[in-house]
Design a protein around this motif. Structure first.
Motif, PDB file in Angstrom:
ATOM      1  N   VAL A   1       0.847  -1.193   0.000  1.00 37.72           N
ATOM      2  CA  VAL A   1       0.000   0.000   0.000  1.00 37.72           C
ATOM      3  C   VAL A   1       0.879   1.237   0.000  1.00 37.72           C
ATOM      4  N   GLY A   2       0.327   2.343  -0.425  1.00 38.21           N
ATOM      5  CA  GLY A   2       1.056   3.606  -0.422  1.00 38.21           C
ATOM      6  C   GLY A   2       1.135   4.188  -1.816  1.00 38.21           C
ATOM      7  N   ARG A   3       1.166   5.510  -1.851  1.00 34.94           N
ATOM      8  CA  ARG A   3       1.300   6.221  -3.114  1.00 34.94           C
ATOM      9  C   ARG A   3       2.768   6.575  -3.320  1.00 34.94           C
ATOM     10  N   PRO A   4       3.371   6.128  -4.429  1.00 34.33           N
ATOM     11  CA  PRO A   4       4.784   6.444  -4.666  1.00 34.33           C
ATOM     12  C   PRO A   4       5.024   7.956  -4.701  1.00 34.33           C
ATOM     13  N   VAL A   5       6.184   8.378  -4.249  1.00 34.14           N
ATOM     14  CA  VAL A   5       6.523   9.800  -4.213  1.00 34.14           C
ATOM     15  C   VAL A   5       6.688  10.324  -5.639  1.00 34.14           C
ATOM     16  N   ASP A   6       6.325  11.593  -5.827  1.00 32.54           N
ATOM     17  CA  ASP A   6       6.437  12.227  -7.136  1.00 32.54           C
ATOM     18  C   ASP A   6       7.818  12.825  -7.374  1.00 32.54           C
TER      19      ASP A   6
ATOM     20  N   MET B   1      10.005   6.392  -0.004  1.00 29.52           N
ATOM     21  CA  MET B   1       9.556   5.893  -1.300  1.00 29.52           C
ATOM     22  C   MET B   1       8.068   6.122  -1.519  1.00 29.52           C
ATOM     23  N   TYR B   2       7.320   6.267  -0.411  1.00 28.09           N
ATOM     24  CA  TYR B   2       5.872   6.471  -0.478  1.00 28.09           C
ATOM     25  C   TYR B   2       5.515   7.697   0.344  1.00 28.09           C
ATOM     26  N   GLU B   3       4.517   8.438  -0.145  1.00 36.65           N
ATOM     27  CA  GLU B   3       4.078   9.635   0.568  1.00 36.65           C
ATOM     28  C   GLU B   3       3.579   9.271   1.964  1.00 36.65           C
ATOM     29  N   GLY B   4       4.060  10.001   2.970  1.00 40.82           N
ATOM     30  CA  GLY B   4       3.625   9.792   4.341  1.00 40.82           C
ATOM     31  C   GLY B   4       4.302   8.640   5.064  1.00 40.82           C
ATOM     32  N   LEU B   5       5.247   7.970   4.422  1.00 44.77           N
ATOM     33  CA  LEU B   5       5.942   6.845   5.057  1.00 44.77           C
ATOM     34  C   LEU B   5       7.450   7.018   4.973  1.00 44.77           C
ATOM     35  N   PHE B   6       8.126   6.649   6.046  1.00 42.94           N
ATOM     36  CA  PHE B   6       9.584   6.640   6.126  1.00 42.94           C
ATOM     37  C   PHE B   6       9.983   5.221   6.513  1.00 42.94           C
ATOM     38  N   LYS B   7      10.642   4.516   5.614  1.00 42.56           N
ATOM     39  CA  LYS B   7      11.040   3.123   5.880  1.00 42.56           C
ATOM     40  C   LYS B   7      12.413   3.105   6.530  1.00 42.56           C
ATOM     41  N   VAL B   8      12.529   2.322   7.597  1.00 42.29           N
ATOM     42  CA  VAL B   8      13.768   2.208   8.355  1.00 42.29           C
ATOM     43  C   VAL B   8      14.297   0.782   8.226  1.00 42.29           C
ATOM     44  N   ILE B   9      15.576   0.661   7.851  1.00 44.19           N
ATOM     45  CA  ILE B   9      16.257  -0.630   7.832  1.00 44.19           C
ATOM     46  C   ILE B   9      17.364  -0.550   8.879  1.00 44.19           C
TER      47      ILE B   9
ATOM     48  N   ASP C   1      25.408  -3.892  15.281  1.00 42.25           N
ATOM     49  CA  ASP C   1      26.814  -3.588  15.557  1.00 42.25           C
ATOM     50  C   ASP C   1      27.781  -4.360  14.665  1.00 42.25           C
ATOM     51  N   ARG C   2      27.331  -5.471  14.084  1.00 39.83           N
ATOM     52  CA  ARG C   2      28.170  -6.263  13.183  1.00 39.83           C
ATOM     53  C   ARG C   2      28.025  -5.812  11.736  1.00 39.83           C
ATOM     54  N   GLY C   3      27.151  -4.827  11.482  1.00 45.64           N
ATOM     55  CA  GLY C   3      26.937  -4.341  10.123  1.00 45.64           C
ATOM     56  C   GLY C   3      25.883  -5.107   9.358  1.00 45.64           C
ATOM     57  N   GLN C   4      25.117  -5.963  10.031  1.00 48.44           N
ATOM     58  CA  GLN C   4      24.071  -6.753   9.383  1.00 48.44           C
ATOM     59  C   GLN C   4      22.761  -5.955   9.331  1.00 48.44           C
ATOM     60  N   LEU C   5      22.043  -6.076   8.217  1.00 48.50           N
ATOM     61  CA  LEU C   5      20.742  -5.421   8.075  1.00 48.50           C
ATOM     62  C   LEU C   5      19.671  -6.283   8.724  1.00 48.50           C
ATOM     63  N   HIS C   6      18.673  -5.625   9.330  1.00 49.03           N
ATOM     64  CA  HIS C   6      17.580  -6.334   9.985  1.00 49.03           C
ATOM     65  C   HIS C   6      16.248  -5.995   9.327  1.00 49.03           C
ATOM     66  N   GLU C   7      15.179  -6.604   9.834  1.00 52.08           N
ATOM     67  CA  GLU C   7      13.829  -6.427   9.285  1.00 52.08           C
ATOM     68  C   GLU C   7      13.450  -4.947   9.227  1.00 52.08           C
ATOM     69  N   ALA C   8      13.006  -4.517   8.061  1.00 47.25           N
ATOM     70  CA  ALA C   8      12.610  -3.119   7.865  1.00 47.25           C
ATOM     71  C   ALA C   8      11.228  -2.871   8.455  1.00 47.25           C
ATOM     72  N   PHE C   9      10.993  -1.619   8.845  1.00 51.94           N
ATOM     73  CA  PHE C   9       9.671  -1.222   9.330  1.00 51.94           C
ATOM     74  C   PHE C   9       9.396   0.204   8.870  1.00 51.94           C
ATOM     75  N   ASN C  10       8.104   0.564   8.860  1.00 46.73           N
ATOM     76  CA  ASN C  10       7.682   1.887   8.418  1.00 46.73           C
ATOM     77  C   ASN C  10       7.359   2.783   9.606  1.00 46.73           C
ATOM     78  N   VAL C  11       7.636   4.082   9.431  1.00 42.40           N
ATOM     79  CA  VAL C  11       7.268   5.105  10.398  1.00 42.40           C
ATOM     80  C   VAL C  11       6.405   6.118   9.648  1.00 42.40           C
ATOM     81  N   ARG C  12       5.247   6.440  10.205  1.00 42.34           N
ATOM     82  CA  ARG C  12       4.370   7.451   9.589  1.00 42.34           C
ATOM     83  C   ARG C  12       4.956   8.834   9.793  1.00 42.34           C
ATOM     84  N   VAL C  13       4.916   9.644   8.736  1.00 46.51           N
ATOM     85  CA  VAL C  13       5.315  11.053   8.827  1.00 46.51           C
ATOM     86  C   VAL C  13       4.160  11.905   8.321  1.00 46.51           C
ATOM     87  N   GLU C  14       3.987  13.075   8.930  1.00 45.66           N
ATOM     88  CA  GLU C  14       2.881  13.960   8.542  1.00 45.66           C
ATOM     89  C   GLU C  14       3.122  14.637   7.199  1.00 45.66           C
TER      90      GLU C  14
END
Length: 191
Positions: free
Chosen positions: A121-126, A144-152, A156-169
């Motif tokens: 879901v989400g509208r891609p940014v223009d 990448m989407y309006e109103g959402l900020f994705k965090v990856i 400490d070892r430099g490994q990426l973990h499960e991404a999650f979204n944060v709502r932004v106004e």
């Protein structure tokens, strides 16, 4: 690339003959070695890696990327990486990402991590996708989407973990940066 077949005709194969020439982004850092200064340039579906020498820029690699590069950033995880070498984060326009490392022994790129950052879901940014990395190397932030900020998160070892979204106004974000010197990762959004 397309293949077509008309009634009574043979198969036609159409492909682009020239490599892209338009530069869509660039970063500078220590990608090929701790003492090397590298310029990495993205040209649509390719990245070029250059090293600064006393004679000027010397081309090291010209690599195809499966997708159009939307953004790229160099970063150095706290540990788990060769001392003084940066890793390259690339995000494509179709929300696929990868983290690449340069192997000095073979002269090739090694994929350290990859994945799909898209949401159902989400509208891609223009105004274009934005990818930023926390100055303390604790997380990668994607807009990448309006109103959402994705965090990856990055551990400490430099490994990426499960991404999650944060709502932004803010819906129309033009640019964003992580701010240095804060105990928790803090981002500034510019409209």
């Amino acid at each position: 690339m397309a293949a077509t077949q008309a009634a009574g005709c043979g198969l036609n194969y159409v492909v682009t003959a020239h490599r892209p020439t338009n530069i869509s982004g660039s970063v500078v850092g220590h990608f090929t070695g701790p003492d090397d200064i590298n310029l990495i340039v993205s040209k649509c579906t390719r990245i070029e890696i250059h090293t600064l020498t006393p004679e000027g820029l010397k081309g090291i690699l010209d690599v195809p990327i499966y997708g159009r590069v939307a953004c790229m950033e160099l970063f150095r995880p706290p540990v788990g990486n060769k001392p003084g070498k940066d890793l390259l984060f690339i995000l494509t326009e179709r929300h696929k990402f990868c983290v690449l490392e340069y192997d000095s022994n073979t002269g090739e790129l090694v994929t350290k991590a990859n994945g799909d950052a898209s949401d159902r879901v989400g509208r891609p940014v223009d105004d274009g996708q934005i990818g930023i990395i926390d100055p303390s190397q604790r997380m990668i932030g994607l807009h990448m989407y309006e109103g959402l900020f994705k965090v990856i998160p990055i551990d400490d070892r430099g490994q990426l973990h499960e991404a999650f979204n944060v709502r932004v106004e803010e819906l129309r974000v033009k640019d964003m940066k992580f701010l240095a010197g804060f105990p928790k990762p803090t981002a500034e959004l510019n409209q």
